[in-house]
Design a protein around this motif. Structure first.
Motif, PDB file in Angstrom:
ATOM      1  N   TYR A   1      93.978  47.569  70.854  1.00 33.71           N
ATOM      2  CA  TYR A   1      95.401  47.694  71.185  1.00 33.71           C
ATOM      3  C   TYR A   1      95.709  47.195  72.602  1.00 33.71           C
ATOM      4  O   TYR A   1      96.764  46.623  72.832  1.00 33.71           O
ATOM      5  CB  TYR A   1      95.840  49.151  71.045  1.00 33.71           C
ATOM      6  N   TYR A   2      94.776  47.465  73.527  1.00 36.29           N
ATOM      7  CA  TYR A   2      95.042  47.021  74.904  1.00 36.29           C
ATOM      8  C   TYR A   2      93.719  46.789  75.619  1.00 36.29           C
ATOM      9  O   TYR A   2      92.800  47.611  75.534  1.00 36.29           O
ATOM     10  CB  TYR A   2      95.854  48.068  75.658  1.00 36.29           C
ATOM     11  N   SER A   3      93.626  45.649  76.303  1.00 36.99           N
ATOM     12  CA  SER A   3      92.427  45.323  77.078  1.00 36.99           C
ATOM     13  C   SER A   3      92.753  44.248  78.096  1.00 36.99           C
ATOM     14  O   SER A   3      92.905  43.076  77.728  1.00 36.99           O
ATOM     15  CB  SER A   3      91.297  44.837  76.175  1.00 36.99           C
ATOM     16  N   PRO A   4      92.863  44.592  79.378  1.00 39.40           N
ATOM     17  CA  PRO A   4      93.110  43.564  80.401  1.00 39.40           C
ATOM     18  C   PRO A   4      92.000  42.524  80.464  1.00 39.40           C
ATOM     19  O   PRO A   4      92.224  41.409  80.922  1.00 39.40           O
ATOM     20  CB  PRO A   4      93.175  44.387  81.702  1.00 39.40           C
ATOM     21  N   ALA A   5      90.799  42.901  80.009  1.00 42.41           N
ATOM     22  CA  ALA A   5      89.656  41.989  80.087  1.00 42.41           C
ATOM     23  C   ALA A   5      89.438  41.192  78.809  1.00 42.41           C
ATOM     24  O   ALA A   5      88.395  40.564  78.639  1.00 42.41           O
ATOM     25  CB  ALA A   5      88.390  42.779  80.412  1.00 42.41           C
ATOM     26  N   GLY A   6      90.383  41.217  77.885  1.00 42.09           N
ATOM     27  CA  GLY A   6      90.283  40.389  76.701  1.00 42.09           C
ATOM     28  C   GLY A   6      89.224  40.826  75.708  1.00 42.09           C
ATOM     29  O   GLY A   6      88.503  39.990  75.139  1.00 42.09           O
ATOM     30  N   ALA A   7      89.120  42.122  75.477  1.00 44.49           N
ATOM     31  CA  ALA A   7      88.108  42.631  74.550  1.00 44.49           C
ATOM     32  C   ALA A   7      88.384  42.179  73.126  1.00 44.49           C
ATOM     33  O   ALA A   7      89.534  41.982  72.720  1.00 44.49           O
ATOM     34  CB  ALA A   7      88.073  44.157  74.608  1.00 44.49           C
ATOM     35  N   GLN A   8      87.298  42.028  72.371  1.00 42.82           N
ATOM     36  CA  GLN A   8      87.389  41.743  70.940  1.00 42.82           C
ATOM     37  C   GLN A   8      86.557  42.778  70.201  1.00 42.82           C
ATOM     38  O   GLN A   8      85.517  43.226  70.694  1.00 42.82           O
ATOM     39  CB  GLN A   8      86.886  40.338  70.624  1.00 42.82           C
ATOM     40  N   ILE A   9      86.999  43.164  69.024  1.00 48.48           N
ATOM     41  CA  ILE A   9      86.307  44.195  68.257  1.00 48.48           C
ATOM     42  C   ILE A   9      85.841  43.609  66.923  1.00 48.48           C
ATOM     43  O   ILE A   9      86.546  42.811  66.289  1.00 48.48           O
ATOM     44  CB  ILE A   9      87.205  45.428  68.036  1.00 48.48           C
ATOM     45  N   SER A  10      84.648  44.001  66.516  1.00 52.14           N
ATOM     46  CA  SER A  10      84.099  43.505  65.259  1.00 52.14           C
ATOM     47  C   SER A  10      84.685  44.272  64.077  1.00 52.14           C
ATOM     48  O   SER A  10      85.319  45.326  64.244  1.00 52.14           O
ATOM     49  CB  SER A  10      82.572  43.672  65.260  1.00 52.14           C
ATOM     50  N   ALA A  11      84.462  43.770  62.893  1.00 52.97           N
ATOM     51  CA  ALA A  11      84.703  44.559  61.685  1.00 52.97           C
ATOM     52  C   ALA A  11      83.636  45.649  61.616  1.00 52.97           C
ATOM     53  O   ALA A  11      82.652  45.635  62.363  1.00 52.97           O
ATOM     54  CB  ALA A  11      84.632  43.669  60.461  1.00 52.97           C
TER      55      ALA A  11
END
Length: 692
Positions: free
Chosen positions: A536-546
């Motif tokens: 939902y929010y990440s200043p550092a550009g996080a990505q989440i896996s399935a």
């Protein structure tokens, strides 16, 4: 011929015999400890690719492209205060004052084991000045834009904005003041270094002469944006003249002092009330004190002694006894004046000068209404929030978004803060920099004063320990809280920490894993592919896996949050969610990573941190014994000893069989679990070679 009268020489000789043991009575502080710590401040403010190659291991290479915009190497020198600009006047004046301190109290520096440290600092100053003078009509004296720099709060190692060579002295834009101060510093380096390395000393003297001639030929003040606005340059040229005279015995330099005095309207019978004191823009006090012992002209002694008496008896004084000259950097002025008075005491034996210095230095070290030392790291009660970005270690703005008001990561040993105000009140607040600021010229006179105090009061004293200057291994951990949880899923707020402080640097390849037990869905025959995951929010550009299987037999799954190609430092915030909107079976209470979490942040081991796939912190659902960070002997240090122990454990052989002196297997600048994992695989034959 030297213009030194026989009477002056005789007086100096007699004083040197009788005053060495002048005042052991009344010693209240370990002046030698304060002295040793005061020198450390300059190692913390060291700039350049060799920062950290000294005692301060929480510093590291910084600003390695200084001078790139003008095509020359302007790396080196020192950061000015708690910021990272290399300003001209304070750097040049501080170097000359420190060189003077060493010149006058050389025996004390040697006796107390501080000579190597001080000479290393003085050489770093002089190496930089010589870089900044690439030809006889150009002297670069400011690197960095103060307005831009002051908008950044973070370690110098992480500062990435361009740093222009902002000011250079040239014939059309002169800088006689910086040239005069730098010439004095280089001439003093010749005097202080000629018995150690005559070739280097001669080089310094050559540069000193050329800089001095440049400043004398092309007259005018330097610039300092709105931060350092000089009054005039005549005192700095006198200062350079004096030390070139001492270094060369060339009468021309002393004649130039007299000519410059006439320009200052102090010629003939004209006197001068010298009521300021040695600082970044004023070296006349040093000029008169030295002339009082070098020149046969009695006028200079009269001016010097009027000055000393004014500071002893005429200047405004706080209720607690501190001599008060100006509201900004209150302590630096009596500290510098104490050095001046101690130098005069050295030559004359005037005990009023010694008493003055002791009173002022004792106030600064703790004999004051607040019962606190204004030297950071000295005593039991000292400023904990000096206005200093490197010592703070905090990074405001992305990616860390830390606050400088939080506890500082390092002790800025030896730094003299601005100190108490006219009412003896001190505010230990990093934002109130009038009180908490530090600076090159704050400590310059302070070092000299403490050298004198150590000489006259510290005969049997030794420096104390300075724990923490080596820095600490990188610390990895997570803290999390439940933002929202219901029967369809969970939203988590998480801070991932990679506190890299010895020295600070950005890291890539970091991730964390969040583990879930989906037994309730397995019982209902619901496929894990039906779950959604989202950042939902990440200043550092996080990505989440399935959702990924961890242990299908036990219905344990996880998601991994990564930061592709992102450089991270200290604190990385993420809000992420896992949901199944097609059912209402979600139960967070049985999830591995949710254990112990509430709606308030809590440190958790159940959300582990990884770097390039190797676990650095925390636990996963598999359990079992693992080597997490690599400190096998629990000495709070990861080093070749740990690697040798690992090798011996894995191969049951003599641990000296492999050269493990470096232990940074993949040469990424850090010794950590990734190196251990690679070494382990190599020793067990799982990989053919180390990824060097």
């Amino acid at each position: 011929m030297k213009r030194i009268s026989v009477l002056v020489l005789l007086a100096v000789f007699m004083v040197s015999i009788v005053l060495q043991s002048a005042a052991a009575a009344g010693t209240n502080f370990n002046y030698v400890d304060a002295f040793a710590k005061s020198i450390l401040f300059y190692e913390a403010n060291w700039c350049g690719p060799d920062a950290g190659n000294n005692r301060i291991k929480w510093r590291g290479p910084c600003h390695i492209e200084d001078g790139k915009d003008v095509g020359i190497d302007l790396t080196g020198g020192f950061h000015d205060c708690g910021d990272h600009v290399k300003f001209g006047l304070p750097q040049c004046a501080s170097a000359s004052t420190l060189g003077w301190a060493y010149y006058e109290f050389k025996d004390t520096f040697i006796a107390k084991g501080q000579d190597e440290y001080m000479l290393n600092i003085l050489k770093h100053f002089c190496d930089y000045f010589m870089k900044c003078f690439p030809n006889k009509t150009t002297f670069y004296y400011q690197v960095g834009d103060g307005d831009v720099d002051h908008q950044y709060w973070g370690p110098p190692e992480l500062q990435t904005n361009n740093r222009p060579a902002y000011y250079a002295a040239t014939p059309s834009n002169p800088g006689s003041d910086v040239a005069g101060d730098a010439a004095a510093a280089l001439a003093l380096m010749y005097l202080n270094y000629k018995d150690r390395d005559s070739v280097y000393a001669d080089k310094c003297l050559t540069y000193a002469k050329d800089l001095y001639n440049f400043g004398m030929t092309y007259r005018g003040n330097s610039k300092g944006q709105s931060y350092y606005l000089p009054r005039d340059y005549l005192d700095e040229l006198m200062w350079g003249s004096i030390w070139l005279y001492v270094a060369t015995n060339d009468k021309t330099y002393m004649d130039n002092v007299d000519k410059l005095m006439v320009e200052k309207n102090i010629g003939g019978d004209n006197m001068f009330n010298d009521h300021w004191t040695q600082c970044w823009d004023y070296v006349l006090t040093g000029v008169f004190v030295k002339l009082a012992t070098l020149s046969s002209n009695p006028k200079y002694k009269t001016i010097a002694e009027e000055h000393l008496n004014y500071w002893q008896n005429g200047i405004k004084t706080t209720p607690g006894g501190l001599k008060y000259l100006d509201s900004w950097g209150v302590c630096k002025y009596p500290a510098a004046e104490s050095m001046v008075q101690l130098v005069y005491y050295k030559y004359t034996g005037d005990k009023k000068c010694l008493d003055f210095a002791k009173g002022q230095i004792d106030y600064i070290l703790g004999d004051n209404p607040n019962h606190m030392s204004y030297e950071v790291g000295f005593g039991d009660n000292y400023p904990k929030y000096p206005h200093h970005r490197a010592a703070s270690g905090m990074l405001e703005g992305p990616p860390a978004d830390e606050k400088k008001e939080t506890p500082e990561r390092h002790i800025l040993y030896g730094a003299l803060v601005g100190g108490a105000d006219i009412n003896d009140q001190y505010h230990d607040n990093v934002n109130e920099y009038v009180y908490s600021e530090t600076g090159l010229d704050y400590n310059a006179g302070f070092v000299g004063a403490l050298a004198g105090m150590s000489r006259y009061f510290g005969e049997n004293q030794l420096p104390e320990a300075t724990p923490g200057i080596e820095g600490q291994p990188t610390e990895y951990y997570t803290e999390a809280k439940i933002y929202k949880a219901n029967n369809q899923g969970i939203t988590v707020d998480l801070n991932m920490y990679n506190i890299v402080t010895a020295p600070p640097r950005y890291e890539t390849g970091l991730s964390f894993k969040y583990f879930m037990d989906l037994s309730e869905y397995a019982s209902a025959g619901i496929n894990p592919s039906k779950f959604t995951t989202k950042v939902y929010y990440s200043p550092a550009g996080a990505q989440i896996s399935a959702i990924q299987p961890w242990d299908k037999d036990k219905n344990i799954y996880y998601v991994e949050v990564t930061f592709p190609n992102q450089q991270l430092y200290a604190r990385t915030y993420v809000q992420f969610a896992v949901n199944n909107y097609e059912s209402t079976l979600w139960n967070s209470s049985n999830d591995f990573s949710t254990a112990g979490l509430t709606d308030a942040y809590k440190k958790t081991e159940n959300i582990p941190v990884y770097k390039s796939g190797v676990k650095l912190y925390g636990k996963d659902p598999s359990g079992g014994e693992e080597i997490l960070y690599g400190d096998l002997n629990d000495d709070k240090q990861v080093d070749a000893i740990d690697f040798a122990l690992l090798k011996k454990y894995l191969l049951n052989t003599d641990p000296t069989g492999i050269n493990l002196r470096n232990a940074d297997v993949n040469k990424d600048g850090e010794i950590n679990a990734i190196d251990f994992a690679n070494l382990r695989l190599y020793l067990l034959g799982k990989i053919d070679k180390l990824p060097i």
